[in-house]
Design an enzyme around this catalytic site. Structure first.
Site, PDB file in Angstrom:
ATOM      1  N   ASP A   4       0.853  -1.195   0.000  1.00  0.00           N
ATOM      2  CA  ASP A   4       0.000   0.000   0.000  1.00  0.00           C
ATOM      3  C   ASP A   4       0.891   1.248   0.000  1.00  0.00           C
ATOM      4  OD1 ASP A   4      -3.189   0.669   1.132  1.00  0.00           O
ATOM      5  OD2 ASP A   4      -1.681   2.252   1.068  1.00  0.00           O
ATOM      6  N   ASP A 102      -3.887   2.432  -5.207  1.00  0.00           N
ATOM      7  CA  ASP A 102      -2.574   2.426  -4.536  1.00  0.00           C
ATOM      8  C   ASP A 102      -2.291   1.154  -3.752  1.00  0.00           C
ATOM      9  OD1 ASP A 102      -4.032   2.768  -2.161  1.00  0.00           O
ATOM     10  OD2 ASP A 102      -2.473   4.082  -1.334  1.00  0.00           O
ATOM     11  N   GLU A 103      -3.019   0.068  -4.048  1.00  0.00           N
ATOM     12  CA  GLU A 103      -2.735  -1.152  -3.289  1.00  0.00           C
ATOM     13  C   GLU A 103      -2.872  -2.415  -4.122  1.00  0.00           C
ATOM     14  OE1 GLU A 103      -5.795  -2.278  -0.386  1.00  0.00           O
ATOM     15  OE2 GLU A 103      -6.801  -0.412  -0.874  1.00  0.00           O
TER      16      GLU A 103
END
Ligand code: TTP
Ligand code: MG
Length: 335
Positions: A4, A102-103
Site C-alpha cells: 500500500d 494504490d494497493e
C-alpha cells in the site's frame, strides 16, 4: 503480501514538487479560507499530526491546520504514477492482484519469511528510486492479515505476521482495523461492548449469529479467528463505478437535485459502456446538511438500460428524499 502506497495522492504531489514536503499538505476540495465545501482526499503525514484524514470535511481540515498547503489535485498525475509502480512490481514475476489505485496483493506463498522480507525491502527501494514514493508492506498467511499488516507501521513499514501469530496480532486492534467492518457494523458492536478484536474473539459463534444474523455472524467469526482468503487473482474485476457532486450551497431545490443525479447517472452510463463494465444495481447517495448520509439502491435481474436507470433514480429519490432537510451532496453508483 499486501503493498500500500503511503499517503498516495500527497506523495505524488511531493514527488512532483519536493518543496511541499516541508509542510502539512492536504489534497481535496478548495478550503476557501474556511468556507469551502467537499472533503479531504488525503493528507501527508505532517498534516495527519493535526488530526486531518481522508473524507473529513475540508473546512474542518482548514480549521485544524490553516497554514497547511491545500491542493485540489493534479490531473493525470495519480493514475499514471500508480500504473508505473504496479507495472514495475510485475517485473518480479509473482501473481499480482491490484485492488485500488494504490494497493495490491502479491502471491509470494512459495517464499520463506526471510526471502519475503528481502523482497519487501527491494520493492521499497525500487519505488523510492524511480518515483520518490514510500510504500508500506504487510506479509501474512492470508489476504486479510497481510492488509492489516501493511497498515500497521506506516509510512515505509514492513510487517511480517506468521500464521501462528495471526490471532494474537489482531487481538489488540480496534474492530474498525478489520477490512470489511465499516462504521455501521462497528457502531452496532460498540452497543454490545465490542471495541477490540479480542472482544470479538471471545464471543462464540452462536452469540455472533444471534447478534448479526447467520451470514454476517459467520463472517465475523472467521475474521476474528484470522481466517480469510488466500487466493490472489490477477484479473479481479472492479465492483462498482460511482460519481458524486457536492453542491456549492445546501439546496432543497428538487429539480436541481434530480437533474444532478441524472447527469451523474448519464456520465457513469457512458463510462461503463467505455469500460465494458457490467452492473445490476443502481444506488443513489444523499448527504444532508450536517453530513448525515443515506443511500438507497435497487437491484435488477439483468443489466438495466439508460431509461430504466433514470426511472430508478427518480423513484429512489422520491422515496428517500427528506424534503424538510437541505441536501449537501448527491451521488450515484452502479455495481
Ligand atoms: P489510502 O491508501 O486509503 O490512503 P493513503 O494512501 O492516502 O494513505 P495511507 O498512507 O494511510 O495508505 O487511499 C489511497 C488514495 O485514494 C489516497 O491517497 C487518496 C484516495 N482517497 C480518496 O480520494 N478519498 C478517500 O476517502 C480515501 C480513503 C482515499
Ligand atoms: Mg495508501
Amino acid at each position: 503480501m499486501h503493498v500500500d502506497l503511503d499517503a498516495f495522492f500527497a506523495s505524488c504531489e511531493e514527488a512532483r514538487d519536493p518543496s511541499l514536503k516541508a509542510k502539512p499538505l492536504v489534497i481535496g476540495a478548495d478550503p476557501k479560507a474556511g468556507k469551502g465545501r467537499g472533503v479531504v482526499s488525503t493528507a501527508n503525514y505532517k498534516a495527519r499530526e493535526f488530526g486531518i484524514h481522508s473524507a473529513m470535511p475540508i473546512t474542518k481540515a482548514y480549521n485544524l491546520c490553516p497554514h497547511a498547503n491545500f491542493i485540489q489535485g493534479t490531473r493525470n498525475l495519480y493514475g499514471p504514477t500508480s500504473k508505473r509502480i504496479f507495472t514495475q512490481l510485475q517485473t518480479h514475476n509473482f501473481v499480482i492482484e491490484q485492488v485500488g489505485i494504490d494497493e495490491a496483493y502479491v502471491d509470494i506463498s512459495q517464499l520463506t519469511h526471510d526471502e519475503a522480507k528481502n523482497l519487501s525491502k527491494e520493492i521499497q527501494k525500487e519505488v523510492k528510486q524511480s518515483e520518490n514514493i514510500t510504500i508500506s508492506i504487510g506479509i501474512g498467511p492470508n489476504k486479510m492479515i497481510a492488509k492489516i499488516a501493511s497498515d500497521f507501521k506506516k509510512p515505509e513499514g514492513i510487517t511480517i505476521v506468521k500464521k501462528e501469530e495471526a490471532v494474537q496480532f489482531i487481538a489488540p486492534l480496534e474492530i474498525r482495523k478489520i477490512p470489511g467492518i465499516g462504521p455501521k457494523t462497528a457502531e452496532k458492536m460498540h452497543k454490545h461492548n465490542i471495541y477490540y478484536v479480542k472482544d470479538l474473539q471471545k464471543l462464540p459463534l452462536i452469540e455472533l449469529n444471534e447478534l448479526f444474523g447467520k451470514t454476517q455472524g459467520e463472517r465475523l467469526h472467521n475474521k476474528a479467528k484470522a481466517i480469510s482468503s488466500t487466493t490472489v487473482g490477477n484479473n479481479r474485476k472492479r465492483k462498482g463505478i460511482s460519481k458524486e457532486k457536492t453542491f456549492s450551497f445546501d439546496t432543497d431545490d428538487n429539480k436541481k437535485i434530480h437533474n444532478t443525479l441524472n447527469r451523474l447517472a448519464n456520465n457513469i452510463f457512458i463510462h461503463s459502456l467505455e469500460k465494458k463494465f457490467i452492473y445490476k444495481t443502481v444506488a443513489i447517495k444523499l448527504r444532508y446538511k450536517g453530513f448525515i448520509t443515506h443511500t438507497a439502491q435497487k437491484g435488477f435481474k439483468a443489466q438495466p438500460n439508460l431509461r430504466e436507470i433514470l426511472r430508478t433514480i427518480t423513484q429512489l429519490l422520491e422515496k428517500n428524499l427528506q424534503k424538510e432537510k437541505k441536501v449537501r451532496l448527491v451521488g450515484v453508483r452502479f455495481s
